[in-house]
Each structure stands twice: as structure tokens, then as C-alpha cells.
Design an enzyme around this catalytic site. Structure first.
Site, PDB file in Angstrom:
ATOM      1  N   GLU A  63       0.770  -1.195   0.176  1.00 59.16           N
ATOM      2  CA  GLU A  63      -0.014   0.014   0.121  1.00 59.16           C
ATOM      3  C   GLU A  63       0.788   1.389   0.112  1.00 59.16           C
ATOM      4  O   GLU A  63       0.541   2.267  -0.803  1.00 59.16           O
ATOM      5  CB  GLU A  63      -0.925  -0.026   1.103  1.00 59.16           C
ATOM      6  N   HIS A 132     -11.547  -4.054   9.881  1.00 59.24           N
ATOM      7  CA  HIS A 132     -11.977  -3.929   8.684  1.00 59.24           C
ATOM      8  C   HIS A 132     -13.071  -3.081   8.741  1.00 59.24           C
ATOM      9  O   HIS A 132     -14.095  -2.996   7.743  1.00 59.24           O
ATOM     10  CB  HIS A 132     -12.559  -5.213   8.319  1.00 59.24           C
TER      11      HIS A 132
END
Lengths: 355, 328
Positions: A63, A132
Site C-alpha cells: 500500500e 475492517h
């Protein structure tokens, strides 16, 4: 797609991507899964087929590096749109976001800006749990040099994504997973929508409900129920988190004299805290009751179905709070009908995942 | 004597002296307290940037690190604008917003240096990605040190550059130290940085970064490899930082390295070594050398005069450039 169709939020994102890539060959789209069978919940459908593997590509699970690569590409003339299926994974990229993307234009004295758009999806439900389902818009909004948007409706999602892509600055574009299935009418022309304006979703005179993203949906449900009780609630959809459209909010509070700021994230240090602070500083004398905020509890989200029933707050709790602010006492049963009767961890029976 | 023509050799020599004299002037003036920003000198490490100045063209883009003066100057960056930037002046290359660690001169393809270790590695790879997508000529050069190899972002960026065969050249100047931490305390004994890079899938070469001849050959071969479209390359060039990590002084007395070690590396001064070689081969005379240095010193002195005389940026401009205004 014919003019002014009723489509879903994820289809609207997809439409904007097609329009942006058609209009400008320098737009590229990449992220884990943009060309996989699921296509980021359908938002990247047919992009690789139409625009080719050089402009639409999957990426290594990296990322931070991949954001930096997007920044470099942006500095050298491209307009990257980077996608993350969950905001939480993007936390690995904070160096490149905060130290590079946000500051490049400033620290080099306006010589080169970074026109990159970063799509982040917030998860919720089905045990998304501690890592999440975070709503970290306040983090991003804290950084000068970033723009942060959280559109709620399909039309805003479409138009604001187009504007984010042509904006010369880095834009963090936050989508809530529970909004992807919402339907609405969208323009099929590639008309951008400003990314610095709030939208009044419903006009009212007794209280201003200022919300973002999925909480706007809940606020609107609450406002309808409040109306039945004789309370006129105005609903402001922030749309843009940085910058915040202060004139729209302040004007609303001047009119209603009450503010309830509804955050989709944890309360401490939240965007709603900022809204309440600014309102208190600016229109204190217009306030008829103490300003109030609602947000998520200050603990990580647990995973268990048994632990999450009260983690999120919906229209019922919003209505009760607003009712108390306008009329004083409010018995808990009054808005019980607003609480869902199905499972608390899905937006509705229609929602079968993927999450 | 070497693959270099005498003209090239003279230019490289001049560039090394230019970098050193500029940085010595920074060191000499630093204590007067007018250059009020962290400043990292490359004295002792001039060879690799100077050699690359002979190879790279204006079509090649470069990014660098906190220790960027040499890379910026070697890429052709404006001396006046760099010195003014270190003085925090309006005429600085970043208008006083960046200081020594945030240099830029896009007119010569120096696209920026930043202060966080490893931060510009992916950005350089992104410059290369855009070059490839736009079918643009030239390559992207990423300057980095041995410390940046330990950052996860190096692996992430190198992996992608190798995967996509991007026109990117990683130039690793291994000076054995990250601040005061020795390489032996940071990376496993016996593992070579260039071998690590090779295992990621990069074309690699290693060499003596204080020898002009050797560094030139390594850099040129790597440059040709990348330019011909064969994919990203990584070169490791050994060198040594003479002065303290940050600041103008020597710091051999504080205990992280020995005077003996320093003296040993100092004996491999790239400039003195090359100068001797050029004189022995009658490419340049002692007098020529003095003339080169005199001319450089004059230019450097002028840059400092101009920087000192320049105004500070208008304080009211502090809110400018947080955002770019024009749509792209």
C-alpha cells in the site's frame, strides 16, 4: 445507459470512472482487485476491457509503495485513481499520504501538485470487527493539503468522483460499503460536482442534523419520524469533510438554533467534534440548547454478533436525541419503530455480501 | 587511461570540486546561524553524483534524499537557488518552504528531495511508470542510501519496478552509516545490498563509489541497460561520509566510529585520487586544478552573497500553496 437512470451507488462510481478515463487518457486506475472477478464491488466493471491493462491494473500488496508510485506518476503527468477495498489497509500508506501527497505542492512552493484520487471503502457488519470497519475521516481531515470527501448519494458519488479526479490536489474519496447498494437518479453526462460543498437534504426549522456518509441515511429516516411528532429537522449532508462547507452549516444553525452532529466514526477527536466546536465558537448566541454529537463508542469494534448490537447508532437513537433537544424528555418507545427488526449487522435483507 | 575522454574527465573533476567547495562553504558559514535548517553534507561522497552528471540528460528525472545537495547540483540544479533555500530566502528553489532537505529544480529534471528515509523511492518509480505509460524518453533515477534499504518501501518499490520492467535506476550510495548506526548493526553480516536487490529481480552491479573510473563504468552500463528498455537496475557504490550526519562538523570524537577508520576512508578521497590521476596522465595540470577551484570558489562566494542579501519570503504568504488552484 439512458439519461437520468436510477442506478446504484457502485454503478455510479463505475460510470464516473468510465467517463473520466474516456475524457482524459492520463487517468489510470489501479488497486488490489480492480481487474479481478469481483471488480471492487462492481465499481471497476469493464474498465480493463475498455481502457487496457496499461491504464487499469492490479497491484502488488504494497500500500505505501504503491501510493508513492501513484504520487510519482501524478508528478509526471498522470492522474491516478487508486482503490482500496478497505480503508484499514490504507493505514500502511500514511508516510506517502501525509509526508508526500499532502505536502508536495506546499513544500516545493506551488511548483508541482499531486493530482491523485484515493478511493477508500469503509466496511460494516458481518463481523468486520476491529480492523475492517474503521471510519478514519477525521485523521485525513486533520492534514493540510489533503481534500477529503464522503458522498452519500449515487449522483454525488458520480459527480464528486469526476471532480476529485480533475482536482489538482490529492483527494481521499471515502465510500461506505452500505451505500454501494443505495439507488438514485444520476446524470449520464460527465458533469462534475464541487467537492467543497455540503448539501441540504431536507429543510427544517427546529434542529440541524449534520451528518456524513451512511449516517445521512439514518438522519433522514429520523427526520421523517420526527416530523410525525411535530419536530422539523433540517438534514445537512457534509459531502466534503475537508474543506467543510461552514457557511451552509452555520446558516442552518442560525435558523434552527440547535445542532446535533452525527459522526460515522469514534466520537473523540471526530469530525463532529470539529463541527460542534465551530458552531459553538461562531453562533453561540443563536443556540437554544447545548450542541450535541453522536458517534461510535471509544473502543475498537468487536467482531462477535453478540457484542455489536449497540455499536452503531441508527435513526431511532438519533430521533430520541433530537426529540430531547427540542422538546425535553422523550420516552424510549416513541421511536422504537425506527429500529430495524432484522439482523443488526446488515443494512437489509437484500444485502448478501460480499462485505 | 580510461573509457572517459579528457573533456569528460575534466568535467567530472570540476563537478566534484563544485560540490565539495559548495558544501565546504556551507560548513564554513553554518556557525554564523543564518542557515537555520538541518543540513546534511556529502563531503567525501562527490564521485557518484559527479559521474552521473556526465551520463544523465535533461530527459532523465531524479529524486533524492535528505542528503541531496550533491545530487541536485550534479543534475544541474541552480546553485544560487539552493544556497538561497538553505538560507530560507524567497529566492530559494522552494521559496524557503523546504530548506536543505527539500530541493527541486524541475527545469533540469531534479524532481525533488525529501527528508523521510526511503520516502522518494516509490516516487521515483512512479516517475518511471509515467514515462513508460506516456512513452516518454529518458529514465528515472532514485538516489538512496544504505539505510533506506531497510525500509519496507524499498522492497515494495523495487518489486514493482522489476515486475513492470520500468525505466528506473536505483543508485545506492553505501556510506556505511545511518546517522550514527553502523551497517553491521543494521543488516546481517555477509549479505550484500546489491545481491539483495538482485534477488528482487533488478539488474545489479556493484563498485567503488570513490573511484571515478570504476563508478563511471558501473553507472554507464546500468544507465544503458535501463535506457534500452531492459528493465530497472540497481547499483551499489561504496563511499564514506566524512563529516557528522547532520551539520558542518567532524564527529570522530563522539565514539560511534574510530579516528583510524575515518583516516582510512579519508585516504580514498575521490577528488584527490582523481586529481593525481589526471595530472599523472597529463590531462590536467596543477595550475589548471587551481584555476578550476578558484573559479568555483568565486561562483560559490557569489551565491552566498546573493543568498544573504535576498529577502525572506513574505510572512503573509504562509497560507499560500497548501492547495493548488487550477484544475489539471
Amino acid at each position: 445507459m439512458s439519461s437520468n437512470d436510477m442506478i446504484t451507488y457502485s454503478q455510479a462510481i463505475n460510470l464516473a470512472m468510465h467517463q473520466a478515463m474516456e475524457l482524459d487518457p492520463s487517468v489510470i486506475c489501479y488497486g488490489l482487485g480492480v481487474d479481478d472477478p469481483k471488480r471492487i464491488f462492481g465499481t471497476t466493471d469493464n474498465l480493463i476491457e475498455k481502457f487496457g491493462a496499461e491504464r487499469v491494473f492490479d497491484m502488488p500488496t504494497a500500500e505505501n509503495g504503491m501510493l508513492g508510485i501513484g504520487i510519482g506518476a501524478a508528478i509526471n503527468g498522470l492522474k491516478p485513481v487508486m482503490v482500496h477495498q478497505r480503508m484499514d489497509f490504507f493505514l500502511l500508506a500514511m508516510d506517502q499520504l501525509v509526508n508526500s501527497a499532502a505536502k508536495w505542492n506546499y513544500m516545493f512552493n506551488g511548483q508541482r501538485s499531486v493530482p491523485i484520487t484515493i478511493r477508500l471503502i469503509v466496511g460494516r457488519g458481518w463481523g468486520q470487527g476491529p480492523t475492517h470497519a474503521q471510519n478514519l475521516q477525521a485523521w485525513f481531515a486533520h492534514i493540510p493539503g489533503l481534500k477529503v470527501v464522503m458522498p452519500t448519494t449515487p449522483e454525488e458519488a458520480r459527480g464528486m468522483l469526476l471532480q476529485s479526479i480533475v482536482d489538482p490536489n490529492p483527494v481521499v474519496f471515502i465510500e461506505h460499503r452500505w451505500l454501494h447498494g443505495q439507488t438514485g437518479i444520476v446524470r449520464d453526462t460527465p458533469t462534475p460536482i464541487p467537492i467543497d460543498k455540503a448539501v441540504m437534504r431536507r429543510s427544517g426549522t427546529d434542529i440541524s442534523l449534520v451528518a456524513m456518509s451512511y449516517q445521512v441515511v439514518e438522519a433522514l429516516r429520523a427526520a421523517s419520524a420526527l416530523e410525525q411528532q411535530g419536530i422539523s429537522a433540517e438534514v445537512i449532508d457534509l459531502c466534503s469533510i475537508r474543506p467543510i462547507d461552514w457557511p451552509t452549516i452555520l446558516q442552518s444553525v442560525e435558523k434552527t438554533g440547535r445542532i446535533l452532529a452525527l459522526d460515522s466514526g469514534a466520537l473523540t477527536g471526530s469530525v463532529s467534534s470539529e463541527v460542534v466546536a465551530k458552531v459553538s465558537e461562531t453562533c453561540f448566541s443563536s443556540l437554544k440548547s447545548a450542541p450535541a454529537r453522536m458517534g461510535l463508542p471509544d473502543h475498537p469494534e468487536p467482531t462477535s454478533y453478540g457484542l455489536t448490537k449497540d455499536f452503531y447508532y441508527g435513526a431511532d437513537k438519533i430521533a430520541i436525541k433530537a426529540h430531547e433537544m427540542v422538546l425535553g424528555e422523550c420516552e424510549a418507545e416513541r421511536y422504537a419503530g425506527l429500529a430495524g427488526t432484522g439482523h443488526h449487522d446488515v443494512p437489509g435483507d437484500y444485502f448478501k455480501g460480499p462485505f | 587511461m580510461m573509457s572517459l575522454s579528457s573533456t569528460q574527465a575534466k568535467r567530472i573533476y570540476s563537478m566534484m570540486q563544485f560540490i565539495r567547495k559548495t558544501e565546504e562553504a556551507i560548513a564554513d558559514n553554518y556557525s554564523s546561524g543564518q542557515m537555520r535548517c538541518p543540513t546534511h553534507l556529502s563531503i567525501g561522497q562527490e564521485c557518484v553524483p559527479a559521474v552521473l552528471s556526465e551520463i544523465l540528460t535533461v530527459n532523465d528525472l531524479a529524486v533524492s534524499t535528505h542528503r541531496a545537495h550533491a545530487h541536485y547540483l550534479a543534475k544541474g540544479g541552480s546553485l544560487d537557488a539552493m544556497v538561497a533555500e538553505i538560507y530560507g530566502k524567497a529566492t530559494g528553489c522552494s521559496g524557503g518552504r523546504g530548506g536543505s532537505m527539500h530541493l527541486i529544480d524541475e527545469s533540469v529534471g531534479f524532481m525533488g528531495s525529501t527528508a523521510i528515509v526511503g520516502n522518494t523511492i516509490p516516487i521515483g518509480v512512479g516517475l518511471g511508470l509515467a514515462k513508460k505509460i506516456k512513452s516518454e524518453s529518458g529514465i528515472a533515477v532514485v538516489f538512496l542510501g544504505d539505510g533506506a534499504i531497510e525500509e519496507g518501501v524499498f522492497y515494495e518499490s523495487a518489486n514493482f519496478a522489476a515486475l513492470k520492467k520500468l525505466p528506473v535506476l536505483f543508485v545506492c550510495e553505501n556510506n556505511l552509516y545511518s546517522v550514527y548506526s553502523s551497517l553491521k548493526d543494521r543488516q546481517p553480516a555477509g549479505r550484500k545490498i546489491h545481491e539483495l536487490a538482485a534477488s528482487i529481480g533488478l539488474w545489479t552491479k556493484q563498485g567503488n563509489g570513490n573511484s571515478v573510473e570504476e563508478a563511471y563504468d558501473v553507472c554507464l552500463e546500468a544507465y544503458k541497460h535501463v535506457l534500452s528498455g531492459l528493465g530497472a537496475a540497481f547499483i551499489e557504490l561504496d563511499t564514506y561520509r566524512w563529516r557528522e550526519h547532520c551539520g558542518p562538523n567532524y564527529d570522530n570524537d563522539i565514539g560511534y566510529r574510530s579516528v583510524a577508520e575515518y583516516e582510512q576512508h579519508r585516504a580514498n578521497d575521490p577528488i584527490a585520487t582523481f586529481e593525481t590521476q589526471l595530472i599523472e596522465n597529463k590531462i590536467i595540470s596543477q595550475v589548471d586544478c587551481s584555476d578550476v577551484v578558484d573559479e568555483i570558489n568565486h561562483k560559490v562566494a557569489q551565491a552566498f552573497e546573493k543568498a544573504k542579501a535576498a529577502p525572506f519570503p513574505d510572512e503573509r504568504s504562509s497560507y499560500q500553496h497548501v492547495y493548488a488552484q487550477e484544475s489539471v
